[in-house]
Motif scaffolding. Structure first.
Motif, mmCIF file in Angstrom:
data_model
loop_
_atom_site.group_PDB
_atom_site.id
_atom_site.type_symbol
_atom_site.label_atom_id
_atom_site.label_comp_id
_atom_site.label_asym_id
_atom_site.label_seq_id
_atom_site.Cartn_x
_atom_site.Cartn_y
_atom_site.Cartn_z
ATOM 1 N N ARG A 195 5.389 7.311 -6.702
ATOM 2 C CA ARG A 195 5.185 6.236 -5.727
ATOM 3 C C ARG A 195 5.725 6.636 -4.361
ATOM 4 O O ARG A 195 6.784 7.261 -4.256
ATOM 5 C CB ARG A 195 5.889 4.961 -6.190
ATOM 6 C CG ARG A 195 5.607 3.748 -5.331
ATOM 7 C CD ARG A 195 6.188 2.490 -5.948
ATOM 8 N NE ARG A 195 5.630 1.296 -5.309
ATOM 9 C CZ ARG A 195 5.845 0.058 -5.718
ATOM 10 N NH1 ARG A 195 6.608 -0.168 -6.774
ATOM 11 N NH2 ARG A 195 5.310 -0.957 -5.088
ATOM 12 N N GLY A 196 4.984 6.279 -3.323
ATOM 13 C CA GLY A 196 5.441 6.491 -1.954
ATOM 14 C C GLY A 196 5.791 7.938 -1.662
ATOM 15 O O GLY A 196 5.031 8.853 -1.964
ATOM 16 N N SER A 197 6.969 8.149 -1.094
ATOM 17 C CA SER A 197 7.390 9.508 -0.722
ATOM 18 C C SER A 197 7.660 10.384 -1.929
ATOM 19 O O SER A 197 7.739 11.612 -1.798
ATOM 20 C CB SER A 197 8.653 9.430 0.148
ATOM 21 O OG SER A 197 9.729 8.846 -0.579
ATOM 22 N N LYS A 198 7.780 9.773 -3.105
ATOM 23 C CA LYS A 198 8.032 10.533 -4.327
ATOM 24 C C LYS A 198 6.761 10.795 -5.130
ATOM 25 O O LYS A 198 6.817 11.377 -6.213
ATOM 26 C CB LYS A 198 9.057 9.804 -5.201
ATOM 27 C CG LYS A 198 10.426 9.719 -4.553
ATOM 28 C CD LYS A 198 11.445 9.055 -5.451
ATOM 29 C CE LYS A 198 12.822 8.995 -4.794
ATOM 30 N NZ LYS A 198 13.824 8.330 -5.661
ATOM 31 N N ALA A 199 5.618 10.391 -4.607
ATOM 32 C CA ALA A 199 4.355 10.653 -5.289
ATOM 33 C C ALA A 199 4.050 12.149 -5.226
ATOM 34 O O ALA A 199 4.324 12.814 -4.222
ATOM 35 C CB ALA A 199 3.230 9.859 -4.649
ATOM 36 N N ALA A 243 -2.372 17.573 -1.210
ATOM 37 C CA ALA A 243 -1.759 16.708 -0.194
ATOM 38 C C ALA A 243 -2.692 15.560 0.168
ATOM 39 O O ALA A 243 -2.246 14.409 0.345
ATOM 40 C CB ALA A 243 -1.423 17.524 1.052
ATOM 41 N N LEU A 244 -3.997 15.837 0.247
ATOM 42 C CA LEU A 244 -4.976 14.802 0.557
ATOM 43 C C LEU A 244 -5.047 13.777 -0.576
ATOM 44 O O LEU A 244 -5.190 12.569 -0.324
ATOM 45 C CB LEU A 244 -6.347 15.442 0.798
ATOM 46 C CG LEU A 244 -7.493 14.509 1.169
ATOM 47 C CD1 LEU A 244 -7.150 13.652 2.380
ATOM 48 C CD2 LEU A 244 -8.768 15.328 1.435
ATOM 49 N N ALA A 245 -4.923 14.244 -1.821
ATOM 50 C CA ALA A 245 -4.916 13.323 -2.963
ATOM 51 C C ALA A 245 -3.749 12.353 -2.872
ATOM 52 O O ALA A 245 -3.902 11.148 -3.100
ATOM 53 C CB ALA A 245 -4.862 14.111 -4.268
ATOM 54 N N ASN A 250 -1.511 7.006 -1.624
ATOM 55 C CA ASN A 250 -0.562 6.169 -0.884
ATOM 56 C C ASN A 250 -1.253 5.220 0.090
ATOM 57 O O ASN A 250 -0.745 4.123 0.366
ATOM 58 C CB ASN A 250 0.445 7.045 -0.146
ATOM 59 C CG ASN A 250 1.527 7.593 -1.060
ATOM 60 O OD1 ASN A 250 1.836 6.994 -2.096
ATOM 61 N ND2 ASN A 250 2.108 8.722 -0.697
ATOM 62 N N ALA A 251 -2.421 5.614 0.611
ATOM 63 C CA ALA A 251 -3.149 4.739 1.537
ATOM 64 C C ALA A 251 -3.543 3.436 0.860
ATOM 65 O O ALA A 251 -3.617 2.383 1.498
ATOM 66 C CB ALA A 251 -4.389 5.451 2.072
ATOM 67 N N LEU A 252 -3.783 3.501 -0.454
ATOM 68 C CA LEU A 252 -4.131 2.304 -1.219
ATOM 69 C C LEU A 252 -2.904 1.658 -1.859
ATOM 70 O O LEU A 252 -3.027 0.691 -2.608
ATOM 71 C CB LEU A 252 -5.155 2.655 -2.301
ATOM 72 C CG LEU A 252 -6.627 2.555 -1.910
ATOM 73 C CD1 LEU A 252 -6.951 3.425 -0.707
ATOM 74 C CD2 LEU A 252 -7.523 2.928 -3.093
ATOM 75 N N ASP A 253 -1.712 2.214 -1.573
ATOM 76 C CA ASP A 253 -0.449 1.703 -2.110
ATOM 77 C C ASP A 253 -0.413 1.771 -3.637
ATOM 78 O O ASP A 253 0.056 0.853 -4.306
ATOM 79 C CB ASP A 253 -0.191 0.271 -1.639
ATOM 80 C CG ASP A 253 1.271 -0.148 -1.843
ATOM 81 O OD1 ASP A 253 2.145 0.740 -1.842
ATOM 82 O OD2 ASP A 253 1.536 -1.360 -2.013
ATOM 83 N N TRP A 257 0.493 5.983 -11.641
ATOM 84 C CA TRP A 257 -0.417 7.115 -11.836
ATOM 85 C C TRP A 257 -1.818 6.721 -11.401
ATOM 86 O O TRP A 257 -2.165 5.539 -11.325
ATOM 87 C CB TRP A 257 -0.414 7.579 -13.285
ATOM 88 C CG TRP A 257 -1.098 6.658 -14.289
ATOM 89 C CD1 TRP A 257 -0.939 5.311 -14.410
ATOM 90 C CD2 TRP A 257 -2.014 7.045 -15.309
ATOM 91 N NE1 TRP A 257 -1.702 4.825 -15.444
ATOM 92 C CE2 TRP A 257 -2.369 5.865 -16.027
ATOM 93 C CE3 TRP A 257 -2.558 8.256 -15.720
ATOM 94 C CZ2 TRP A 257 -3.259 5.873 -17.108
ATOM 95 C CZ3 TRP A 257 -3.438 8.270 -16.791
ATOM 96 C CH2 TRP A 257 -3.776 7.095 -17.477
ATOM 97 N N ALA A 258 -2.617 7.709 -11.112
ATOM 98 C CA ALA A 258 -4.032 7.527 -10.792
ATOM 99 C C ALA A 258 -4.655 8.923 -10.756
ATOM 100 O O ALA A 258 -3.959 9.939 -10.883
ATOM 101 C CB ALA A 258 -4.222 6.800 -9.465
ATOM 102 N N ARG A 259 -5.966 8.950 -10.584
ATOM 103 C CA ARG A 259 -6.672 10.233 -10.477
ATOM 104 C C ARG A 259 -7.657 10.147 -9.325
ATOM 105 O O ARG A 259 -8.450 9.204 -9.255
ATOM 106 C CB ARG A 259 -7.417 10.535 -11.787
ATOM 107 C CG ARG A 259 -7.776 12.002 -11.977
ATOM 108 C CD ARG A 259 -8.769 12.200 -13.102
ATOM 109 N NE ARG A 259 -10.097 11.765 -12.696
ATOM 110 C CZ ARG A 259 -10.871 10.955 -13.408
ATOM 111 N NH1 ARG A 259 -10.457 10.450 -14.545
ATOM 112 N NH2 ARG A 259 -12.070 10.618 -12.961
ATOM 113 N N VAL A 260 -7.603 11.118 -8.425
ATOM 114 C CA VAL A 260 -8.406 11.108 -7.207
ATOM 115 C C VAL A 260 -9.530 12.125 -7.337
ATOM 116 O O VAL A 260 -9.289 13.294 -7.639
ATOM 117 C CB VAL A 260 -7.536 11.433 -5.975
ATOM 118 C CG1 VAL A 260 -8.350 11.256 -4.703
ATOM 119 C CG2 VAL A 260 -6.294 10.544 -5.940
ATOM 120 N N ASP A 261 -10.773 11.674 -7.107
ATOM 121 C CA ASP A 261 -11.951 12.532 -7.258
ATOM 122 C C ASP A 261 -12.464 12.996 -5.899
ATOM 123 O O ASP A 261 -12.549 12.196 -4.951
ATOM 124 C CB ASP A 261 -13.061 11.787 -7.994
ATOM 125 C CG ASP A 261 -12.683 11.428 -9.424
ATOM 126 O OD1 ASP A 261 -11.724 12.028 -9.956
ATOM 127 O OD2 ASP A 261 -13.353 10.561 -10.017
#
Length: 323
Positions: A195-199, A243-245, A250-253, A257-261
């Protein structure tokens, strides 16, 4: 210690078009947690009521639901009301992430790259509007049902004549249709935890599906799709995409966990954001466990890590009094 979690519910099944996939995910998760000595129980939200969920008195839940009524903020809101900590992002983040249009708009506002798109009303879009799509987005183009996952309600349109049939398919699943620029390139996905800076991002997975068609069948029920993890990318590009992931997450808060495509565009090697999954699959073909394994984290361990992150958006306020 497994006892720290108390009684754990694994929410699975549900009522979305992804019910069968969710059942596979839930069964995998509950077996992994039970094997670690955790008092975990399956709970099918498609067959049992919220009253029954409250009566179970779970101390926390692992959300293994996919799609509507489980990944879209509705179940998260119910759990907030019942004060049951849950895995994955909170109500707002889940709702925005489930909507491909809204997540793209947030990313655009944050200056993050995503393919060009046009939004259409499924009930009101005219034939003229449909035939103008190639002028705005080129051909081929993608038509998507923006509130579905697992590539349900998606069409690749290669000619003007095929636009109407692709649109009609999407309209069966959603009131809105997302028309998106087709990106020719490599398909990548990046799990993010924390989460946040620790993501932080886990290793990138590259997906090479037969004829580039990573559809529902090739995702879950065949062994023809190739997965390369870590993806064969140079270090600089790997770090850029990871980094973009995290930025997109974080942009969506998001939290937990999640997965970015992504699509990695062939012409310039630029990564473009497609969508984010806030309750990713946990089946035998799923990508989060695959990525975790590349760092030496077992399926059981990643399930445990996700369960540890269970929390609430709003913690109960002591001595509440109305004003």
């Amino acid at each position: 210690m497994s006892s720290q979690f108390g009684k754990v519910g694994v929410l699975f099944g549900g009522r979305s078009a992804e019910r069968e996939v969710s059942k596979m995910s839930g069964n995998g998760v509950v077996q992994a947690l039970q094997h670690r000595g955790i008092d975990a129980h399956l709970f099918d939200t498609g067959e049992r009521s919220l009253a029954e969920l409250a009566a179970e008195k779970f101390d926390r839940v692992f959300i293994a639901l996919h799609g509507r009524y489980g990944e879209d903020g509705t179940m998260q809101g119910a759990l907030e009301q019942m004060h049951i900590p849950y895995t994955g992002p909170g109500v707002m983040a889940s709702a925005i992430a489930m909507d491909k249009v809204m997540s793209k708009r947030v990313w655009q506002s944050a200056g993050l790259p995503t393919p060009r798109f046009v939004v259409l009303n499924a009930a009101e879009a005219s034939s003229e509007q449909l035939h103008q799509l190639p002028d705005a987005l080129g051909l081929p183009l993608m038509l998507k049902a923006p509130h579905e996952g697992s590539t349900i309600g998606i069409s690749k349109v290669v000619s003007v004549d095929a636009i109407q049939s692709g649109f009609d398919l999407c309209a069966k699943y959603d009131e809105t249709v997302l028309a998106e620029e087709f990106i020719s390139g490599r398909e990548l996905t990046v799990p993010v935890l924390g989460r946040g800076s620790k993501a932080y991002a886990l290793p990138i997975v590259e997906i090479r599906a037969p004829e580039g068609n990573y559809d529902y069948q090739n995702k879950y029920f065949t062994d023809d799709t190739q997965y390369l993890c870590p993806a064969p990318l140079d270090d600089a590009l790997t770090q850029k995409i990871q980094a973009l992931a995290v930025q997109a997450y974080n942009a969506l808060d998001c939290r937990g966990w999640a997965r970015v495509d992504f699509m990695l565009r062939t012409v310039d090697n630029e990564p473009l954001l497609l969508e984010i999954n806030t309750s990713p699959g946990m089946t035998g073909h799923s990508l989060v466990p695959m990525s975790a394994k590349a760092t030496g984290i077992s399926y059981e361990e990643i399930c445990n890590t996700i369960l540890e992150s269970a929390t609430l958006d709003l913690h109960p306020t002591k001595n509440w009094t109305s004003v």
